[in-house]
Each structure stands twice: as structure tokens, then as C-alpha cells.
Design a protein around this motif. Sequence first.
Motif, mmCIF file in Angstrom:
data_model
loop_
_atom_site.group_PDB
_atom_site.id
_atom_site.type_symbol
_atom_site.label_atom_id
_atom_site.label_comp_id
_atom_site.label_asym_id
_atom_site.label_seq_id
_atom_site.Cartn_x
_atom_site.Cartn_y
_atom_site.Cartn_z
ATOM 1 N N SER A 6 9.041 65.515 62.304
ATOM 2 C CA SER A 6 9.343 65.566 60.867
ATOM 3 C C SER A 6 9.734 66.986 60.513
ATOM 4 C CB SER A 6 8.112 65.226 60.024
ATOM 5 O OG SER A 6 7.657 63.928 60.242
ATOM 6 N N GLY A 7 10.881 67.120 59.862
ATOM 7 C CA GLY A 7 11.235 68.399 59.244
ATOM 8 C C GLY A 7 11.202 68.206 57.741
ATOM 9 N N ALA A 8 11.785 69.173 57.027
ATOM 10 C CA ALA A 8 11.846 69.029 55.569
ATOM 11 C C ALA A 8 12.678 67.798 55.187
ATOM 12 C CB ALA A 8 12.426 70.288 54.946
ATOM 13 N N ASP A 9 13.562 67.341 56.114
ATOM 14 C CA ASP A 9 14.360 66.139 55.816
ATOM 15 C C ASP A 9 13.471 64.940 55.529
ATOM 16 O OD1 ASP A 9 13.517 66.174 58.521
ATOM 17 O OD2 ASP A 9 15.039 64.697 59.094
ATOM 18 N N VAL A 10 12.360 64.851 56.260
ATOM 19 C CA VAL A 10 11.437 63.725 56.060
ATOM 20 C C VAL A 10 10.746 63.872 54.701
ATOM 21 C CG1 VAL A 10 9.319 62.655 56.941
ATOM 22 C CG2 VAL A 10 11.159 63.290 58.512
ATOM 23 N N MET B 284 35.932 78.012 50.539
ATOM 24 C CA MET B 284 35.705 76.890 49.625
ATOM 25 C C MET B 284 34.815 77.376 48.470
ATOM 26 S SD MET B 284 35.929 73.319 51.091
ATOM 27 C CE MET B 284 34.220 72.814 51.301
ATOM 28 N N THR B 285 35.231 77.081 47.265
ATOM 29 C CA THR B 285 34.352 77.432 46.145
ATOM 30 C C THR B 285 33.470 76.229 45.844
ATOM 31 O OG1 THR B 285 36.056 76.726 44.651
ATOM 32 C CG2 THR B 285 35.923 79.091 45.079
ATOM 33 N N ARG B 286 32.382 76.476 45.244
ATOM 34 C CA ARG B 286 31.522 75.370 44.832
ATOM 35 C C ARG B 286 31.018 75.695 43.431
ATOM 36 N NH1 ARG B 286 26.188 76.568 48.635
ATOM 37 N NH2 ARG B 286 26.423 78.838 48.608
ATOM 38 N N THR B 287 30.569 74.681 42.754
ATOM 39 C CA THR B 287 30.192 74.874 41.363
ATOM 40 C C THR B 287 28.681 74.949 41.230
ATOM 41 O OG1 THR B 287 32.114 73.558 40.798
ATOM 42 C CG2 THR B 287 30.502 73.950 39.043
ATOM 43 N N PHE B 288 28.224 76.055 40.703
ATOM 44 C CA PHE B 288 26.796 76.178 40.416
ATOM 45 C C PHE B 288 26.573 75.708 38.984
ATOM 46 C CE2 PHE B 288 24.743 78.613 43.880
ATOM 47 C CZ PHE B 288 25.852 78.787 44.692
ATOM 48 N N PRO B 289 25.463 75.043 38.722
ATOM 49 C CA PRO B 289 25.235 74.556 37.351
ATOM 50 C C PRO B 289 24.910 75.711 36.407
ATOM 51 C CG PRO B 289 23.315 74.153 38.728
ATOM 52 C CD PRO B 289 24.360 74.743 39.623
ATOM 53 N N ALA B 290 25.231 75.537 35.139
ATOM 54 C CA ALA B 290 24.867 76.564 34.151
ATOM 55 C C ALA B 290 23.390 76.438 33.796
ATOM 56 C CB ALA B 290 25.731 76.403 32.904
ATOM 57 N N ALA B 291 22.898 75.200 33.856
ATOM 58 C CA ALA B 291 21.500 74.972 33.469
ATOM 59 C C ALA B 291 20.959 73.742 34.192
ATOM 60 C CB ALA B 291 21.409 74.755 31.962
ATOM 61 N N VAL B 292 19.673 73.784 34.537
ATOM 62 C CA VAL B 292 18.992 72.621 35.134
ATOM 63 C C VAL B 292 17.603 72.512 34.504
ATOM 64 C CG1 VAL B 292 20.159 72.622 37.389
ATOM 65 C CG2 VAL B 292 18.134 74.062 37.044
ATOM 66 N N ASP B 293 16.996 71.375 34.693
ATOM 67 C CA ASP B 293 15.602 71.251 34.223
ATOM 68 C C ASP B 293 14.675 72.050 35.142
ATOM 69 O OD1 ASP B 293 16.000 69.510 31.990
ATOM 70 O OD2 ASP B 293 16.434 67.894 33.420
ATOM 71 N N VAL B 294 14.905 71.941 36.460
ATOM 72 C CA VAL B 294 14.013 72.627 37.411
ATOM 73 C C VAL B 294 14.850 73.309 38.487
ATOM 74 C CG1 VAL B 294 12.067 72.368 39.014
ATOM 75 C CG2 VAL B 294 12.262 70.814 37.072
ATOM 76 N N ALA B 295 14.575 74.601 38.708
ATOM 77 C CA ALA B 295 15.204 75.335 39.816
ATOM 78 C C ALA B 295 14.140 75.561 40.885
ATOM 79 C CB ALA B 295 15.739 76.675 39.325
ATOM 80 N N ILE B 296 14.448 75.170 42.120
ATOM 81 C CA ILE B 296 13.518 75.368 43.242
ATOM 82 C C ILE B 296 14.124 76.427 44.161
ATOM 83 C CG2 ILE B 296 12.359 74.284 45.212
ATOM 84 C CD1 ILE B 296 12.800 71.560 43.794
ATOM 85 N N VAL B 297 13.343 77.412 44.543
ATOM 86 C CA VAL B 297 13.815 78.450 45.470
ATOM 87 C C VAL B 297 13.168 78.188 46.828
ATOM 88 C CG1 VAL B 297 13.963 80.919 45.941
ATOM 89 C CG2 VAL B 297 13.953 80.092 43.564
ATOM 90 N N GLY B 298 13.986 77.891 47.836
ATOM 91 C CA GLY B 298 13.458 77.621 49.181
ATOM 92 C C GLY B 298 13.425 76.133 49.471
ATOM 93 N N SER B 299 13.894 75.764 50.682
ATOM 94 C CA SER B 299 14.026 74.337 51.028
ATOM 95 C C SER B 299 13.153 73.939 52.206
ATOM 96 C CB SER B 299 15.486 74.040 51.370
ATOM 97 O OG SER B 299 15.822 74.755 52.565
ATOM 98 N N GLY B 300 12.079 74.709 52.474
ATOM 99 C CA GLY B 300 11.131 74.303 53.519
ATOM 100 C C GLY B 300 10.290 73.131 53.021
ATOM 101 N N PRO B 301 9.253 72.764 53.766
ATOM 102 C CA PRO B 301 8.428 71.621 53.366
ATOM 103 C C PRO B 301 7.868 71.735 51.946
ATOM 104 C CG PRO B 301 7.907 72.298 55.610
ATOM 105 C CD PRO B 301 8.874 73.306 55.086
ATOM 106 N N SER B 302 7.561 72.949 51.484
ATOM 107 C CA SER B 302 6.970 73.076 50.140
ATOM 108 C C SER B 302 8.011 72.853 49.058
ATOM 109 C CB SER B 302 6.335 74.458 49.956
ATOM 110 O OG SER B 302 5.438 74.731 50.993
ATOM 111 N N GLY B 303 9.186 73.491 49.207
ATOM 112 C CA GLY B 303 10.243 73.268 48.223
ATOM 113 C C GLY B 303 10.675 71.811 48.230
#
Length: 504
Positions: free
Chosen positions: A202-206, A1-20
Motif C-alpha cells: 500500500s502506498g498513498a494511492d491506497v 505545458m501550462t496548467r491552471t491553479f485555482p484562485a480559491a479552494v475550500d481546503v488546501a493540503i500541502v504534501g501527498s504522503g499517507p497523511s495528506g
Amino acid sequence: MTRTFPAAVDVAIVGSGPSGATYARILSEMAPQASVACFEVGPLLADPPGLHVKNIKDAGERAAAQRRSEGPQAERAAAAGTRMVRPGTFLLPDGYRQPGEDGLPGAAMSSNVGGMGAHWTGACPRPGGRERVGFLPNLDALLDEAERLLHVVDDAFDDAPYSQEVRRRLSTALDNGRDPGRRVQAMPLAVVREGDGRVTWSGADVVFGERSRTNSNFTLFPEALTERILVEDGYARGVLVKDLRNGAEHEIRAGKVVVAADALRTPQLLWASGVRPAALGRYLNDQPQTVFAVRLREVTTLPDESAQSAPGQTISKHSGVSWVPYTDEEPFHGQVMQLDTSPVPLADDGVPAPGSIVGLGWFCAKDLQECDRVEFDAYEQDAYGMPAMRIHYRLTERDHSSIEESRKAIRRAAEALGEPLDEEPRTFDPGASLHYQGTTRMGLHDDGASVCGPNSEVWAVKDLFVAGNGVIPTPIACNPTLLSVALAIAGARSIADQLNADRN
Ligand code: FAD
């Protein structure tokens, strides 16, 4: 499956743990018009994204989710040897110790949506005394907000058998001379009591919360490795991301870049991007950890059968967790855990009364040294193709005496509770605490001893922010996530303020 990455965003976050996730949440609340993308190298484990794996009821699915978090598989199996490794994490395969040094044999990471926050124990004590970041006047308000995001409560297990008795015995032995707020108490925990009475972690989902999940301007990309931050003329201008599903690389322009990729991989990404301030990777610290277990004395009555957990239930009702807070006079963080939340193997001699076997964990604050550091190899690469890590780490004389004192302190606490199950407490190898700090530390001034300022923006590169335990500048003994989330809130607010100001 291909997915579309944006060409530009206002904010890019690296990492999806509690801090990201904190950045995603605060931006969703304060600047919902901003386009935000979060790139996570690990896979999506469950729905909602960032769910704590222990909330997955099916044991087989839970074990599979843990395995999928353990990075490149072959590495984990080959690397562990006699080193302790927790489910859901993987160890540094090599480079964790240099000749003649103590090293960090326990240094571990998790690669999955939710990061280590999908595997953690949820203990969220507030820092005290010298653990606090003295130059942040609004620290308490930030900690309040962090408790909201992580859903921290201090009454999760009030009804657990013996937990009141555990605290009463510890109080009698240890509270003398302590300020009221730093006396023995229930451990503040990031858990959610569901409508049906179940308690879940609670995980990062919370932290992401409904606000991020329903924000049409926010997108999460699992299995997306950020290889480089694009830096132009002293400004962060985007990220180079590799889609691990097909190997394609995407350059994504961004007005702000937030790197929340844990305390080892955040400096790795900065280094790989040519962002190499003097303090990068330095002041690395971990909390020397000693454990002990006891059988509570004189507790013969079996508690109510209803306290037993139902099959498949995630946290049993007898999982009392108590806290002996750090103070400058008694500089250890004490975590006292009953049954399924205990970090130590418990008795296997028949079925003890639920809650009557207690695991104790005592953590010390490290004697900070600039020379304790993670370095990166210009030629060798890790399994993701990022610069390989080399840890330089030594325990000082002060560390050795602090560990000795903590061993005495844990024994005092254990003896107040009951009969120790072993003759001696056990001190783990460095790194076992899973709490690594200092590598992208915050400072009040750009004096070469810090990487970022009080709002987490990197001194050397504008519009680049760092997040996570690496940002913590103080030697802390307590669990770090609440403080990291608090610091991330300040950073996220400053980005939201800038985005909103630019809009007006
Ligand atoms: P992480 O949760 O580690 O998330 C970082 C994410 O960044 C990861 O998902 C990783 O895959 C991703 N990433 C890394 N590099 C890249 C890249 N180049 N591109 C894209 N993505 C990348 N802490 C406490 O405070 N209390 C506790 O009780 C506690 N118990 C714990 C028990 C266990 C078993 C474990 C494993 C941890 C525990 N911790 C505890 C530690 C806690 O989980 C961490 O402090 C917390 O998760 C840190 O959050 P973070 O978002 O900064 O980093």
C-alpha cells in the motif's frame, strides 16, 4: 505545458504522503462537495498517483522512480558520505549535527507524490502502553479506521516458509508475562493481496482510494512547492505556491489549510509563514534502532518451489514479517523480517533456504526533551529556497541505557531463532529509523508544550491543521504511520463537519 491553479479552494493540503492523502480521502467521503487541492513539491512517479515504487515491475523504471524521489540530485550525492541513505530518500545535506551533540545524521526525506509512503515497508503495529495518546478517548476507533485506509492485514504471509516457526520460537522465549494482545504475532502490514495472489505494498494511492480519484472536486498538483501559508488576523487564509515547472507563483485562497509535509518540513513551512509557537520544531524524536541477523537453526528442508517469487513480482511469498510488540516493561518494538523485506544486508554465502535468514530490527522510544529540535535559519536557504534546517539533538543517559537494553533484547530474540551472522548487533546513527516525531505535537491544552489540539488544528492559527509523524506527542518505539493516519482522520473529520455545518 501550462496548467491552471485555482484562485480559491475550500481546503488546501500541502504534501501527498499517507497523511495528506488521508485528508483527501476523508474529505472526499464526508464532504464531496468541497473543493480540495493537494500541492506536492515532488514529481508524479506512476499511475495511480502515490503508487508504492516497489509495485513497479520493471527494475529500470523502479530505480528511476526512486531517483526522482531523492530531491535535488547534487545534494544527495554530495551529502551522503558515510551516512546511510535509503533508495527513494535524500539526507539533510548539512545542519544535521551541531558541535558537541549527537545530531541526526540519518535524517532523511522523500520528495514525490506519495512521500515516504511510496518507499516504506508498510509495518503498521498499534501503539501500546505509554506509546498511546492517553487524552484521545476514541483512539482505538481511529486506529481501526486508519487500518481501513491503509489496508492493513495481519495474514499477508501466513503461508511463508518458516514464519510460523519463527513466531513459535520467539513466543517461547519472549511471551512470558505479556498481555495476550502484546504477545509475539504476525506484523500487521499495509499490503494488498491481488486477485491473482500477488501481494503489493500500500502506498498513498491506497489511502487516496477511488473516492479521491473519482472526486471531481479534488485536484493533485505535483511539482508545486508551498512556500508560505497566508495568515490573516490569526486565521489561515490560503497558500502561496510555486509551480516548479515554470517558476510562476500562485496565491490560492483557502478556507482551511492542512500541512502534511513530513516532520521536518511541516515546521519549516509554519516557521517560514511566521507561525512560530514555542513548541514548534521541539520535542523532536527518532527511534534509536539496532539490527542483527540470524540463520534459523535446524531448518534443512527446502520449502515448496512455488514459494519462490516470480521474476518482476514485488513481494515474494517467503517475506514473513513478525512482531514483538512494545510493552512498558519491555519498551522496545521488535520487527523480525525474512528476506526481501529485511532492513539489514543478509548472508551472501550461497543460496540459503528461502525464509531461513532473518533480519531483526529493535527500536527504542526516545527520552523526550524540549531542547531536541529543528531550528530554521533566517538567512540561509535549502535547495528549494526554504529556510535551512539546523538540528539540535542529544541522546540522554536514559537513551544510552535503553539502547544497551535493546541490544540485550535483540540478542535474546536472535538466540531463540538460530545462529547470529555477526558477533555483535549494530546500532545505527540517530535518524536512521526514518521515524521522526514531535515537531508539531498534539496536546490537550495550549500550555506551550504543544503546537496543535486534539483535532490537529494549530492553537495559534485558526483553520490551520498539521498532519504527519510530527503530530505524535508520545515517545513511541513502534512504526508511526498508522498512528499518524489515525490522528489525521480525526482532523479531517472535524474539517468535514465544519464544512458541512457551514453549508446547512
Ligand atoms: P511523507 O510520506 O514524508 O510525505 C510528505 C510529503 O510532503 C512529501 O511527499 C514531500 O515532498 C511533501 N512536501 C514537503 N514539503 C513540502 C512543501 N513545502 N510543499 C509541497 N509539498 C511538500 N513507517 C511505518 O510506519 N512503517 C514502516 O514499515 C515504515 N518503513 C519505512 C521504510 C522506508 C524505506 C521509508 C523511507 C520510510 C518508512 N516508514 C515507515 C516511514 C513512513 O513512510 C512515514 O511515516 C510516512 O510516509 C509519513 O507520511 P506523511 O504523509 O506524514 O509524510
